[in-house]
Motif scaffolding. Structure first.
Motif, short mmCIF file in Angstrom:
data_model
loop_
_atom_site.label_atom_id
_atom_site.label_comp_id
_atom_site.label_asym_id
_atom_site.label_seq_id
_atom_site.Cartn_x
_atom_site.Cartn_y
_atom_site.Cartn_z
N ARG A 137 0.83 -1.21 0.00
CA ARG A 137 0.00 0.00 0.00
C ARG A 137 0.86 1.25 0.00
NH1 ARG A 137 -5.08 -0.66 3.98
NH2 ARG A 137 -6.07 -2.42 3.00
N VAL A 209 -5.84 10.57 7.52
CA VAL A 209 -7.13 10.32 6.90
C VAL A 209 -7.41 11.47 5.93
CG1 VAL A 209 -9.58 10.00 7.38
CG2 VAL A 209 -7.89 9.22 9.02
N THR A 218 -7.77 0.38 11.61
CA THR A 218 -8.86 -0.58 11.72
C THR A 218 -8.83 -1.63 10.61
OG1 THR A 218 -10.19 1.07 10.59
CG2 THR A 218 -10.48 0.86 12.96
N GLU A 219 -7.96 -1.46 9.62
CA GLU A 219 -7.91 -2.44 8.54
C GLU A 219 -6.72 -3.37 8.70
OE1 GLU A 219 -7.91 -0.09 5.04
OE2 GLU A 219 -9.86 0.78 5.48
N THR A 290 -13.24 13.81 6.91
CA THR A 290 -13.35 12.77 5.88
C THR A 290 -13.21 11.39 6.49
OG1 THR A 290 -10.98 12.87 5.53
CG2 THR A 290 -12.33 14.21 4.08
N GLY A 291 -13.56 10.40 5.68
CA GLY A 291 -13.31 9.02 6.05
C GLY A 291 -12.22 8.48 5.14
N ARG A 292 -11.64 7.35 5.54
CA ARG A 292 -10.55 6.78 4.76
C ARG A 292 -11.08 6.23 3.42
NH1 ARG A 292 -9.52 2.74 7.81
NH2 ARG A 292 -8.52 4.05 9.34
N VAL A 293 -10.34 6.48 2.35
CA VAL A 293 -10.73 5.91 1.07
C VAL A 293 -9.95 4.62 0.85
CG1 VAL A 293 -11.38 8.07 0.00
CG2 VAL A 293 -9.03 7.31 -0.12
N ARG A 294 -10.35 3.86 -0.16
CA ARG A 294 -9.65 2.62 -0.46
C ARG A 294 -8.45 2.93 -1.35
NH1 ARG A 294 -14.34 -0.48 -1.44
NH2 ARG A 294 -14.17 0.22 -3.57
N GLN A 297 -9.21 3.83 -4.93
CA GLN A 297 -9.85 5.14 -5.02
C GLN A 297 -8.83 6.26 -4.86
OE1 GLN A 297 -12.52 4.45 -1.82
NE2 GLN A 297 -14.15 3.60 -3.12
N HIS B 116 -16.13 4.38 12.45
CA HIS B 116 -14.76 4.26 12.98
C HIS B 116 -13.91 3.40 12.05
CE1 HIS B 116 -11.43 3.72 15.65
NE2 HIS B 116 -11.64 2.44 15.76
N ILE B 117 -14.50 2.34 11.52
CA ILE B 117 -13.73 1.42 10.69
C ILE B 117 -13.34 2.06 9.36
CG2 ILE B 117 -14.00 -0.67 9.29
CD1 ILE B 117 -15.08 -1.99 11.76
N ILE B 118 -14.20 2.89 8.81
CA ILE B 118 -13.78 3.55 7.58
C ILE B 118 -12.95 4.80 7.87
CG2 ILE B 118 -15.71 2.67 6.23
CD1 ILE B 118 -16.98 5.40 6.43
N GLY B 119 -12.53 4.95 9.13
CA GLY B 119 -11.60 6.03 9.46
C GLY B 119 -12.27 7.36 9.64
N PHE B 120 -13.59 7.38 9.69
CA PHE B 120 -14.33 8.64 9.81
C PHE B 120 -14.62 8.88 11.29
CE2 PHE B 120 -17.41 11.12 6.91
CZ PHE B 120 -17.13 12.28 7.60
N PHE B 191 -17.62 10.02 1.22
CA PHE B 191 -16.62 9.09 1.74
C PHE B 191 -17.28 7.81 2.26
CE2 PHE B 191 -14.41 13.09 1.70
CZ PHE B 191 -13.15 12.73 1.26
N ALA B 194 -18.47 5.85 -0.81
CA ALA B 194 -17.37 5.23 -1.56
C ALA B 194 -16.91 3.94 -0.91
CB ALA B 194 -16.21 6.21 -1.67
N ARG B 195 -17.01 3.88 0.42
CA ARG B 195 -16.53 2.70 1.10
C ARG B 195 -17.58 1.62 1.30
NH1 ARG B 195 -11.91 2.55 3.92
NH2 ARG B 195 -12.41 0.34 3.90
N VAL B 199 -20.07 -3.12 -1.48
CA VAL B 199 -19.10 -3.89 -0.69
C VAL B 199 -19.84 -4.96 0.11
CG1 VAL B 199 -17.50 -3.75 1.24
CG2 VAL B 199 -17.45 -2.01 -0.54
N LYS B 340 -11.78 -6.28 -1.19
CA LYS B 340 -10.40 -5.94 -0.86
C LYS B 340 -10.12 -6.20 0.63
CE LYS B 340 -9.52 -4.16 -4.94
NZ LYS B 340 -9.34 -5.30 -5.82
N ALA B 342 -9.00 -4.15 2.61
CA ALA B 342 -9.45 -2.99 3.36
C ALA B 342 -10.88 -3.14 3.84
CB ALA B 342 -9.34 -1.74 2.48
#
Lengths: 321, 360
Positions: A137, A209, A218-219, A290-294, A297, B116-120, B191, B194-195, B199, B340, B342
């Protein structure tokens, strides 16, 4: 001989070394505090990163039995040393000149890649599957944000070079000098797309992030630095805080180096203020909203928007001539 | 490309409880999944047979934290069936209120964990802040933030005075506006979309084949809710609107949960309005004769089934329960492959696994 002593002092005390470490950690503390307030939490005290650092250095560093020992140790040292060197290359207008060396921007570009490489080495040396995922990554991430950065740097080099009669100048001190004489590039409309591209590059490079993909907690549980503890982890944290100074300092040198007066302290404070504002805009607000993107993306995003923005600036610069 | 295994668990930041997934990965794509259970086995099925019927109400409440009200409630329903006890009407309404308050808290918790898991993390904090309203309500009305200790054989152990009813109404009203806001965020934020979109897809046929229950089923377009299909407590007198989504993905499941919170708010309001007068519990300790019974209820995670056999003594001869997660986690085998790395924790969270009641 005095030159050599000066160099060592620059590297170890000011503006690199102690000063940069303190500034970086302090900025990180402020970042955490502001982020916490934005999320309606109390947040840790501003000096929390210092406490964490002291705590980590006093802890034992556990090396996994299956890890490659030398590479595992080398990685944090490499990243930290690279950033220590990089900080000394950043000129602070009215405070510090930087190196009067004609290719320091190129050196900086290479040095900026070191933290990512260090993380890759550490991740793969730790022999953890999460480290391996983090490795791949980190590499994809690097490939995605390096291209817009390169285009931005080339654009500015061309802009300054063409204006001063050459072709392109890759000397940071010359770029700063040019802006001190002709006004900051921040107020040049042709440079606005490049500035935006650089602002987008910052969260990617800093790994916050939405682009903290290589270390996504978390991943893949922090990925490359998962197996690090004690001193190794402390070095990685130091590396990140130094990287912040380098990236923010570079942005300031490239776009808005203008000092406030002739007073050394005032200028230093002014630099700190600029760092703070830039950090809040490019890191704190971005990471709290924001939230984390893949991975895929993020890769598409970087190839699409910042690269195009930077290219617009490049074309505008060439047309202006 | 070579295949390698990523261990997710037994202790993993994204999992709330110990659960071990060995995920086979090719590059960054999941190709296979191996679920290992048994990390929080506490021998509770054996334990219930060593305690008497009344003690077990307390014990079943401690099976799980987030759906802790459904377990004793269903257990009491099974006992009442065996003994032929008629629960007073007011108690039935009070059971529904407790049930729905727990549902709001549980679903909000899951929505927060997803963020939380998607980092938000800002969204996570925001959702938890809203959940705090519900937690405050629980603490004020029942005296506890998690285990309400509401149920007893033949009724409930609490009553609502006019003052308390006013308080719940006020708290519920406070929930409405922020709920609208977060539903908008979960549905439209770039965001989050997108996640979560596309999925962990569980097609309707597969969902039927695996017999999934609760929000997982309703997110895959299956209109199944115990509260409607076989009403218990006061649900036969209250209209429950079942929200079904056809997206079959993580997003659909999240939206189903959030819509259920809104529905729960409506149900509580309705219950408070129609709350009949009368006793809240039968006035004697009942004798439980020999017999067997099955009772079902809709826990926040889906259908919860209790089987109980008694032999006339004070201890149950056999008590077995089937929890929603037991039905849902096998479906991970369908949801995971093709996604994925992720997305692994995200998909696991989307079934809202409750390991402690599955492994008891």
């Amino acid at each position: 001989m005095t030159n050599f002593v000066q160099l060592i002092l620059n590297l170890l005390i000011f503006p690199g070394g102690l000063f940069a470490v303190a500034l970086g950690l302090f900025l990180m503390g402020i970042d955490r505090k502001i982020a916490a307030r934005l999320q309606r939490r109390v947040g840790p005290p501003v000096y929390q990163p210092f406490i964490d650092l002291v705590k980590l250095t006093r802890k034992e560093m556990v090396v996994p039995g299956t890890a490659h020992l030398q590479a595992f140790w080398l990685a944090p040292l490499l990243g930290f040393a690279g950033m220590m060197a990089a900080v000394t290359l950043i000129p602070i207008a009215g405070v510090y000149q930087g190196f009067k060396y004609s290719g320091d921007l190129l050196v900086l570009l290479y040095l900026l890649a070191l933290p990512a490489i260090a993380l890759m080495i550490g991740g793969s040396a730790s022999s953890s599957p999460f480290g391996a995922v983090g490795f791949s990554r980190e590499m994809v991430m690097m490939m995605s944000y390096e291209l817009p950065l390169l285009v931005v740097l080339v654009t500015i080099a061309l802009k300054v070079g063409l204006a001063t009669g050459g072709i392109a100048t890759f000397s940071l001190s010359e770029i700063v000098q040019f802006q001190l004489e002709n006004g900051a590039l921040l107020f040049d409309y042709t440079m606005l797309p490049a500035l935006l591209a650089f602002l987008v590059f910052i969260p990617g490079n800093m790994g916050v992030v939405p682009f903290d993909i290589p270390e996504a907690e978390t991943e893949i549980v922090e990925g490359p630095i998962l197996e690090y503890s004690g001193t190794g982890l402390a070095l990685f944290k130091l590396m990140t805080s130094l990287k912040m100074i380098v990236v923010l300092g570079l942005a300031i040198a490239l776009f808005f180096p203008t000092p406030l007066g002739k007073n050394f302290l005032v200028n230093l404070l002014w630099f700190f203020l600029k760092c703070l504002v830039l950090m809040v805009i490019a890191i704190t607000i971005v990471r709290t909203s924001t939230g984390r993107v893949r991975m895929d993306q993020a890769f598409k995003f970087y190839l699409r928007y910042p690269t195009v923005l930077a290219l617009i600036s490049l074309v505008l610069t060439l047309l202006q001539r | 490309m070579s295949t390698y295994t990523i261990p997710v668990g037994p202790l993993h930041v994204a999992l709330e409880e110990p659960m071990y997934f060995r995920v086979q990965v090719e590059g960054e794509t999941v190709v296979g999944l191996d679920i290992t259970a048994g990390y929080v086995h506490r021998g509770m099925e054996s334990l219930v047979m060593q305690r008497n019927i009344y003690q077990n109400i307390t014990l079943t409440e401690r099976l799980c934290s987030l759906c802790s009200n459904n377990h004793p409630c269903t257990y009491c329903m099974a006992l009442e069936k065996i003994a032929g006890i008629e629960v007073p009407e007011r108690a039935q309404y009070l059971r529904v209120i407790a049930d729905e308050i727990k549902r709001i808290a549980s679903n909000l918790f899951n929505a927060g964990i997803l963020a939380h898991i998607i980092g938000f993390d800002s969204l996570f904090m925001h959702v938890m802040e809203i959940r705090e309203i519900v937690q405050d309500t629980k603490e004020t009305i029942y005296g506890n933030r998690m285990d309400l200790a509401v149920n007893c054989i033949g009724g409930v152990r609490y009553d609502l005075s006019d003052e308390k009813i006013k308080y719940i109404r006020k708290q519920i009203d406070r929930l409405k506006k922020p709920l609208e806001e977060i539903i908008d965020i979960y549905m439209n934020n770039k965001f989050v979309r997108a996640r979560t979109e596309g999925v962990g897809v569980l097609p309707k046929e597969e969902a039927v084949r695996y017999g999934v229950v609760g929000p997982v089923a309703r997110g895959s377009g299956i209109d199944y809710d115990v509260r409607v299909k076989s009403p218990y407590a006061a649900y036969d007198k209250i209209k429950v609107n079942v929200h079904v989504e056809n997206g079959s993905d993580v997003r659909a499941r999240a939206i189903v949960r959030l819509r259920e919170i809104q529905e729960a708010v409506n149900i509580i309001e309705l219950c408070l309005k129609e709350l009949p007068d009368g006793p809240t519990c039968i006035d004697h300790l009942p004798e439980i004769p020999a017999g067997e019974a099955i009772a079902k209820s809709e826990a926040p995670r889906g259908e919860l089934i209790y089987y109980l056999r008694t032999n006339g003594s004070d201890k149950p001869e056999r008590l077995k329960w089937r929890v929603p997660t037991y039905m849902n986690w096998e479906a991970l085998n369908v949801m995971m492959p093709g996604n994925k790395v992720a997305d692994i924790p995200l998909i696991i969270t989307s079934i809202d696994p409750c390991i402690s009641c599955t492994e008891r």
